[in-house]
Scaffold this motif. Sequence first.
Motif, PDB file in Angstrom:
ATOM      1  N   UNK A  65       0.815  -1.198   0.000  1.00  0.00           N
ATOM      2  CA  UNK A  65       0.000   0.000   0.000  1.00  0.00           C
ATOM      3  C   UNK A  65       0.859   1.263   0.000  1.00  0.00           C
ATOM      4  N   UNK A  66       1.767   1.356   0.977  1.00  0.00           N
ATOM      5  CA  UNK A  66       2.629   2.530   1.054  1.00  0.00           C
ATOM      6  C   UNK A  66       3.913   2.199   1.801  1.00  0.00           C
ATOM      7  N   UNK A  67       4.883   3.080   1.627  1.00  0.00           N
ATOM      8  CA  UNK A  67       6.139   2.994   2.374  1.00  0.00           C
ATOM      9  C   UNK A  67       6.242   4.223   3.262  1.00  0.00           C
ATOM     10  N   UNK A  68       6.907   4.058   4.367  1.00  0.00           N
ATOM     11  CA  UNK A  68       7.110   5.151   5.322  1.00  0.00           C
ATOM     12  C   UNK A  68       8.570   5.108   5.754  1.00  0.00           C
ATOM     13  N   UNK A  69       9.264   6.196   5.516  1.00  0.00           N
ATOM     14  CA  UNK A  69      10.666   6.309   5.928  1.00  0.00           C
ATOM     15  C   UNK A  69      10.753   7.399   6.989  1.00  0.00           C
ATOM     16  N   UNK A  79      14.660   4.361   9.773  1.00  0.00           N
ATOM     17  CA  UNK A  79      13.765   3.214   9.745  1.00  0.00           C
ATOM     18  C   UNK A  79      12.894   3.304   8.500  1.00  0.00           C
ATOM     19  N   UNK A  80      12.611   2.141   7.927  1.00  0.00           N
ATOM     20  CA  UNK A  80      11.822   2.070   6.705  1.00  0.00           C
ATOM     21  C   UNK A  80      10.756   1.000   6.866  1.00  0.00           C
ATOM     22  N   UNK A  81       9.510   1.353   6.563  1.00  0.00           N
ATOM     23  CA  UNK A  81       8.377   0.441   6.650  1.00  0.00           C
ATOM     24  C   UNK A  81       7.759   0.267   5.263  1.00  0.00           C
ATOM     25  N   UNK A  82       7.351  -0.940   4.940  1.00  0.00           N
ATOM     26  CA  UNK A  82       6.516  -1.188   3.766  1.00  0.00           C
ATOM     27  C   UNK A  82       5.240  -1.825   4.293  1.00  0.00           C
ATOM     28  N   UNK A  83       4.123  -1.151   4.080  1.00  0.00           N
ATOM     29  CA  UNK A  83       2.838  -1.636   4.573  1.00  0.00           C
ATOM     30  C   UNK A  83       2.121  -2.413   3.478  1.00  0.00           C
ATOM     31  N   UNK A  84       1.675  -3.609   3.829  1.00  0.00           N
ATOM     32  CA  UNK A  84       0.984  -4.468   2.874  1.00  0.00           C
ATOM     33  C   UNK A  84      -0.421  -3.948   2.605  1.00  0.00           C
ATOM     34  N   UNK A  85      -0.905  -4.199   1.410  1.00  0.00           N
ATOM     35  CA  UNK A  85      -2.245  -3.763   1.031  1.00  0.00           C
ATOM     36  C   UNK A  85      -3.322  -4.652   1.669  1.00  0.00           C
ATOM     37  N   UNK A 118      -5.492  -2.711  14.396  1.00  0.00           N
ATOM     38  CA  UNK A 118      -5.937  -2.302  13.057  1.00  0.00           C
ATOM     39  C   UNK A 118      -5.814  -3.402  12.014  1.00  0.00           C
ATOM     40  N   UNK A 119      -4.988  -4.395  12.276  1.00  0.00           N
ATOM     41  CA  UNK A 119      -4.714  -5.434  11.299  1.00  0.00           C
ATOM     42  C   UNK A 119      -3.622  -5.049  10.316  1.00  0.00           C
ATOM     43  N   UNK A 120      -3.054  -3.882  10.477  1.00  0.00           N
ATOM     44  CA  UNK A 120      -2.021  -3.408   9.556  1.00  0.00           C
ATOM     45  C   UNK A 120      -0.801  -4.320   9.663  1.00  0.00           C
ATOM     46  N   UNK A 121      -0.338  -4.782   8.504  1.00  0.00           N
ATOM     47  CA  UNK A 121       0.860  -5.611   8.413  1.00  0.00           C
ATOM     48  C   UNK A 121       1.923  -4.837   7.657  1.00  0.00           C
ATOM     49  N   UNK A 122       3.107  -4.774   8.219  1.00  0.00           N
ATOM     50  CA  UNK A 122       4.182  -4.080   7.512  1.00  0.00           C
ATOM     51  C   UNK A 122       5.504  -4.797   7.753  1.00  0.00           C
ATOM     52  N   UNK A 123       6.451  -4.499   6.877  1.00  0.00           N
ATOM     53  CA  UNK A 123       7.816  -4.949   7.076  1.00  0.00           C
ATOM     54  C   UNK A 123       8.599  -3.740   7.547  1.00  0.00           C
ATOM     55  N   UNK A 124       9.387  -3.910   8.592  1.00  0.00           N
ATOM     56  CA  UNK A 124      10.141  -2.821   9.204  1.00  0.00           C
ATOM     57  C   UNK A 124      11.619  -3.181   9.184  1.00  0.00           C
ATOM     58  N   UNK A 125      12.432  -2.218   8.765  1.00  0.00           N
ATOM     59  CA  UNK A 125      13.870  -2.418   8.713  1.00  0.00           C
ATOM     60  C   UNK A 125      14.526  -1.078   8.996  1.00  0.00           C
ATOM     61  N   UNK A 126      15.743  -1.077   9.467  1.00  0.00           N
ATOM     62  CA  UNK A 126      16.419   0.181   9.731  1.00  0.00           C
ATOM     63  C   UNK A 126      17.869  -0.013  10.100  1.00  0.00           C
ATOM     64  N   UNK A 127      18.540   1.113  10.287  1.00  0.00           N
ATOM     65  CA  UNK A 127      19.939   1.101  10.698  1.00  0.00           C
ATOM     66  C   UNK A 127      20.209   2.279  11.619  1.00  0.00           C
ATOM     67  N   UNK A 128      21.270   2.154  12.354  1.00  0.00           N
ATOM     68  CA  UNK A 128      21.785   3.248  13.174  1.00  0.00           C
ATOM     69  C   UNK A 128      22.935   3.893  12.413  1.00  0.00           C
ATOM     70  N   UNK A 129      22.992   5.225  12.432  1.00  0.00           N
ATOM     71  CA  UNK A 129      24.130   5.910  11.824  1.00  0.00           C
ATOM     72  C   UNK A 129      24.845   6.761  12.869  1.00  0.00           C
TER      73      UNK A 129
END
Length: 186
Positions: A65-69, A79-85, A118-129
């Motif tokens: 559905x959308x990505x959130x950075x 951090x980066x999220x990709x939310x499933x439709x 909410x039932x929202x499913x997303x993939x979450x990934x990130x790094x420390x800088x």
Amino acid sequence: DDDRATMQRRLLKRCQMSTETAASGSQHPMMTLRAVLAEIGWDARSEEQDNSIFVDLDAEDVPVSYAHAAISDELEQFVFYITLAHVPTVDQRDQCALLVSHINHDIMLGGFDLDFDTGRLCFKNGISFHGSELRVQDIRNVILDSMKAVETYVDMIVAVINGQSSQDALRQWRAAQPNLRYRRSE
């Protein structure tokens, strides 16, 4: 399915583009992030108060559905999220949570999150800088790895949302993808 696969390949190819335009000099991490998203070709809307950028990825036959950075200047983290439709119903959430738990055990970086409210499913990934700059390649790697993880597991997740048990979906997927397990050997 061919249209969805073609769209996913195009998104991955754009993310893999090799450019260095944003890497020159020291700049605020949000500027670097915006430059990378522009290189990929994603139209982003900014939420400056949160140091967040949202990208609408919702297209016909694409399972996201959308990505959130987001960037935390204080914590020096990206951090980066990709939310499933697809959104599981209340009755499907236990099976989805069980599946997500198994998937997360198998993958090395990032993980799927299920919001039970909410039932929202997303993939979450990130790094420390911490102590360094947030580099273009770091952002690109997080996005690319996230997209690959979603592409790898989304069909299994959708199968469970469509009524298959998590155990059956996992068993079938592992039989078809034996080389994609990273941590566990059975």
